[in-house]
Design an enzyme around this catalytic site. Structure first.
Site, PDB file in Angstrom:
ATOM      1  N   LYS A  31      67.382 -61.187  16.801  1.00 29.86           N
ATOM      2  CA  LYS A  31      67.471 -60.430  14.980  1.00 29.86           C
ATOM      3  C   LYS A  31      65.723 -60.248  14.269  1.00 29.86           C
ATOM      4  O   LYS A  31      66.789 -59.603  13.176  1.00 29.86           O
ATOM      5  CB  LYS A  31      68.374 -61.475  14.790  1.00 29.86           C
ATOM      6  CG  LYS A  31      68.309 -62.694  14.274  1.00 29.86           C
ATOM      7  CD  LYS A  31      69.673 -63.200  13.318  1.00 29.86           C
ATOM      8  CE  LYS A  31      68.724 -64.871  13.091  1.00 29.86           C
ATOM      9  NZ  LYS A  31      69.716 -65.794  12.161  1.00 29.86           N
ATOM     10  N   ALA A 111      73.255 -60.730  17.844  1.00 32.90           N
ATOM     11  CA  ALA A 111      74.387 -60.615  18.799  1.00 32.90           C
ATOM     12  C   ALA A 111      74.800 -61.857  18.730  1.00 32.90           C
ATOM     13  O   ALA A 111      75.694 -62.589  18.362  1.00 32.90           O
ATOM     14  CB  ALA A 111      73.137 -61.599  19.971  1.00 32.90           C
ATOM     15  N   GLY A 177      62.423 -85.011   0.218  1.00 33.89           N
ATOM     16  CA  GLY A 177      62.138 -85.325   1.318  1.00 33.89           C
ATOM     17  C   GLY A 177      60.757 -85.412   2.255  1.00 33.89           C
ATOM     18  O   GLY A 177      59.595 -85.263   1.449  1.00 33.89           O
ATOM     19  N   GLY A 179      59.676 -86.141   5.138  1.00 36.91           N
ATOM     20  CA  GLY A 179      59.568 -86.309   6.653  1.00 36.91           C
ATOM     21  C   GLY A 179      58.433 -85.516   6.755  1.00 36.91           C
ATOM     22  O   GLY A 179      57.607 -85.428   6.272  1.00 36.91           O
ATOM     23  N   VAL A 180      58.293 -85.379   8.190  1.00 33.61           N
ATOM     24  CA  VAL A 180      56.859 -84.439   8.276  1.00 33.61           C
ATOM     25  C   VAL A 180      56.511 -83.338   7.683  1.00 33.61           C
ATOM     26  O   VAL A 180      56.093 -82.653   7.310  1.00 33.61           O
ATOM     27  CB  VAL A 180      57.250 -83.615  10.091  1.00 33.61           C
ATOM     28  CG1 VAL A 180      55.975 -82.524  10.537  1.00 33.61           C
ATOM     29  CG2 VAL A 180      57.321 -85.216  11.192  1.00 33.61           C
ATOM     30  N   GLU A 200      62.435 -89.206  -1.555  1.00 33.93           N
ATOM     31  CA  GLU A 200      62.427 -89.507  -0.210  1.00 33.93           C
ATOM     32  C   GLU A 200      63.973 -90.755  -0.388  1.00 33.93           C
ATOM     33  O   GLU A 200      63.883 -91.575  -1.022  1.00 33.93           O
ATOM     34  CB  GLU A 200      61.053 -90.300   0.846  1.00 33.93           C
ATOM     35  CG  GLU A 200      62.133 -91.021   2.168  1.00 33.93           C
ATOM     36  CD  GLU A 200      62.404 -89.767   2.636  1.00 33.93           C
ATOM     37  OE1 GLU A 200      63.975 -90.222   3.666  1.00 33.93           O
ATOM     38  OE2 GLU A 200      62.292 -88.780   2.952  1.00 33.93           O
ATOM     39  N   ARG A 268      66.274 -79.676   9.403  1.00 34.38           N
ATOM     40  CA  ARG A 268      66.878 -78.267   9.433  1.00 34.38           C
ATOM     41  C   ARG A 268      67.916 -79.331  10.253  1.00 34.38           C
ATOM     42  O   ARG A 268      68.111 -79.783  10.283  1.00 34.38           O
ATOM     43  CB  ARG A 268      65.859 -77.786  10.415  1.00 34.38           C
ATOM     44  CG  ARG A 268      64.483 -77.361   9.387  1.00 34.38           C
ATOM     45  CD  ARG A 268      63.570 -76.753  10.304  1.00 34.38           C
ATOM     46  NE  ARG A 268      63.592 -74.740  11.096  1.00 34.38           N
ATOM     47  CZ  ARG A 268      64.100 -74.518   9.952  1.00 34.38           C
ATOM     48  NH1 ARG A 268      63.687 -73.756   9.207  1.00 34.38           N
ATOM     49  NH2 ARG A 268      64.583 -72.926  10.750  1.00 34.38           N
ATOM     50  N   ALA A 315      59.042 -76.703  19.115  1.00 33.75           N
ATOM     51  CA  ALA A 315      58.682 -76.080  19.673  1.00 33.75           C
ATOM     52  C   ALA A 315      58.305 -76.794  20.710  1.00 33.75           C
ATOM     53  O   ALA A 315      58.986 -75.821  22.073  1.00 33.75           O
ATOM     54  CB  ALA A 315      57.902 -75.302  19.485  1.00 33.75           C
ATOM     55  N   HIS A 439      31.973 -91.124  25.612  1.00 36.72           N
ATOM     56  CA  HIS A 439      31.023 -91.506  24.385  1.00 36.72           C
ATOM     57  C   HIS A 439      29.893 -90.298  23.860  1.00 36.72           C
ATOM     58  O   HIS A 439      29.616 -90.315  24.635  1.00 36.72           O
ATOM     59  CB  HIS A 439      30.483 -92.406  24.596  1.00 36.72           C
ATOM     60  CG  HIS A 439      29.594 -93.644  23.457  1.00 36.72           C
ATOM     61  ND1 HIS A 439      30.334 -94.247  21.878  1.00 36.72           N
ATOM     62  CD2 HIS A 439      28.621 -93.498  23.180  1.00 36.72           C
ATOM     63  CE1 HIS A 439      29.403 -94.381  21.428  1.00 36.72           C
ATOM     64  NE2 HIS A 439      27.980 -93.751  21.615  1.00 36.72           N
TER      65      HIS A 439
END
Length: 461
Positions: A31, A111, A177, A179-180, A200, A268, A315, A439
């Protein structure tokens, strides 16, 4: 085999390419963006901003220590935003080209299932089109959660999407928030000199990761002047002149934060509703499409993958699921080990985890041994000046099997792949120890952490 895929993000387009490689006739319905949120307004653009602003912050604060003299260092915000768009465009166009090469038909529009064998698409260009299929894969992703506190719809209250394209660098931001998403934007804008406040609700930042490595990030944010309120609840947002006033509560005590912008980084939620699925017999619970362990819905020929299933919202998990389902549909069975999902945060220090945290391992009843090695004892980390953080390995005391690997530090998000491979192969700590690491590399810290499980690390007392 005719396969219809709804959603062109990292789950949908990967499934489309894999199915086409295996000989399927594939229609991909999208979309908005090929590449989805990840390539266009999420993973990729944010990492461009993180990369550039981290270089700027390091040069501004450490140039003399690095042996460099830089005069009049400044950020060209417009050019940085342009680079962000160019990187995203390059990757999206690459995906489009692969889809064309594989003869995947891309249909633009919204759709909706009209039966268990047909989808009606309201085309972006106008009109409607009916698409028939043998199998369908839903990969419609997720959308930002906006907590409905009074004032959430005021001008200046934005989501991560708008935060990547601000016209100017704000002087102050309150991030709701931790979070990440929240800590990554805190990193981006604090690098640019913006005064950041994080509120948070939970008692920990990035609560799904091992807190010992998250502590390294929190210390870095505090060093940059970021204010962090944990176990705090936002009550309301009001206009205060040209700025916004966030009223929150910590325990029984209310407090206020004044900021130019407020970023809602409260997570989300699945986008599995509005597709006509329930009408054809597919269960959808608050936007999350219900699937079994093979990602099949209650309708045998319809599958769902990625964020829209309400599972792990990453993802790379959507892509892995897409590969698995495409092969399953085409008559093969890919064994995907979802115990080895890496979790990454692209801040400074970077955070990365795979497997069980120390707390989770104990709760599951394991007798464990833990090895830790600090980055300040790693030669490559000292060279780059990124000495904050550690590698932490959780192992089964009885078998020596690696149960979890947790890293805070430079290149953590790259190094975690070795931890995931070790777990996938059911490696033991001894096998990590008997592997030779180059190393000087940051990866040597994994070797040292493995030695530390038995109290025998070389480069710490």
């Amino acid at each position: 085999m005719k396969i219809a895929i709804i959603g062109g993000g990292p789950g949908g387009y990967v499934a489309a390419i894999k199915a086409a490689q295996m000989g399927a006739e594939v229609v991909l319905i999208e979309k908005e963006y090929i590449g989805g949120t990840c390539l266009n307004t999420g993973c990729i653009p944010t990492k461009v901003l993180l990369h550039s602003t981290e270089i700027y912050h390091q040069l501004r604060n450490e140039a003399e220590d690095l042996g460099l003299e830089i005069n009049d260092l400044k950020v060209n915000w417009r050019n940085l935003l342009t680079r962000k768009e160019l990187v995203a465009t390059q990757l999206v166009e690459g995906v489009k080209n692969i889809l064309r090469t594989m003869n995947v038909e891309v249909v633009r529009g919204y759709a909706k299932f009209t039966s268990t064998k047909t989808i009606e698409v309201s085309l972006t260009a106008g009109g409607k089109r009916s698409i028939s299929f043998d199998k369908a894969i839903v990969a419609t992703g997720s959308k930002s959660i906006i907590i409905p506190v009074p004032g959430h719809d005021l001008e200046g209250v934005i989501t991560s999407r708008e935060a990547m394209s601000l016209e100017e660098i704000p002087e102050s931001i309150c991030i709701v928030g931790g979070g990440v998403i929240g800590v990554e934007f805190a990193n981006i804008y604090s690098n640019l000199g913006t005064q950041i406040t994080i509120i948070e609700m939970l008692p920990e930042l990035v609560a799904n990761m091992d807190q010992e490595i998250v502590n390294s990030l929190e210390e870095a944010l505090l060093t940059k002047g970021v204010k962090v309120y944990k176990s705090a609840k936002v009550l309301r947002i009001d206009r205060s002149g040209k700025e916004l006033q966030v009223t929150a509560q910590l325990g029984d005590d209310p407090f206020q934060v004044i900021a130019e912008k407020v970023i809602m980084a409260t997570g989300r939620k699945p986008s599995g509703d509005g597709l006509g699925l329930e009408e054809i017999g597919v269960k959808v619970d608050r936007g999350a499409i219900q699937v079994d362990r093979l990602f099949k819905t209650d309708v045998d020929n319809i599958y769902a993958i990625g964020d829209c299933t309400g599972g792990v919202q990453l993802a790379h998990v959507a892509s892995a699921s897409g590969l698995m389902v495409a092969e399953l549909i085409m008559g093969e069975r890919m064994a995907m080990d979802f115990r080895t999902i890496p979790y990454c945060v692209y801040t400074n220090p970077e955070l990365a985890s795979v497997g069980l945290t120390e707390r989770d391992a104990v709760m599951k009843g394991y007798k464990i041994k833990v090895g830790k090695f600090p980055m300040y004892g790693n030669g490559k980390s000292v060279i780059t000046g990124n000495v904050r953080g550690m590698v932490k390995i959780i192992a089964d005391e009885n078998t020596g099997e690696v149960l979890g690997v947790h890293i805070a530090g430079n290149s953590a998000t790259e190094l975690i792949a070795s931890g995931a491979v070790a777990m996938r192969l059911e490696a033991t700590v001894q096998e990590l120890i008997t592997t030779i690491y180059a190393h000087p590399t940051v990866g040597e810290a994994i070797h040292e952490a493995a030695e530390s499980v038995f109290g025998r690390a070389i480069h710490i007392p």
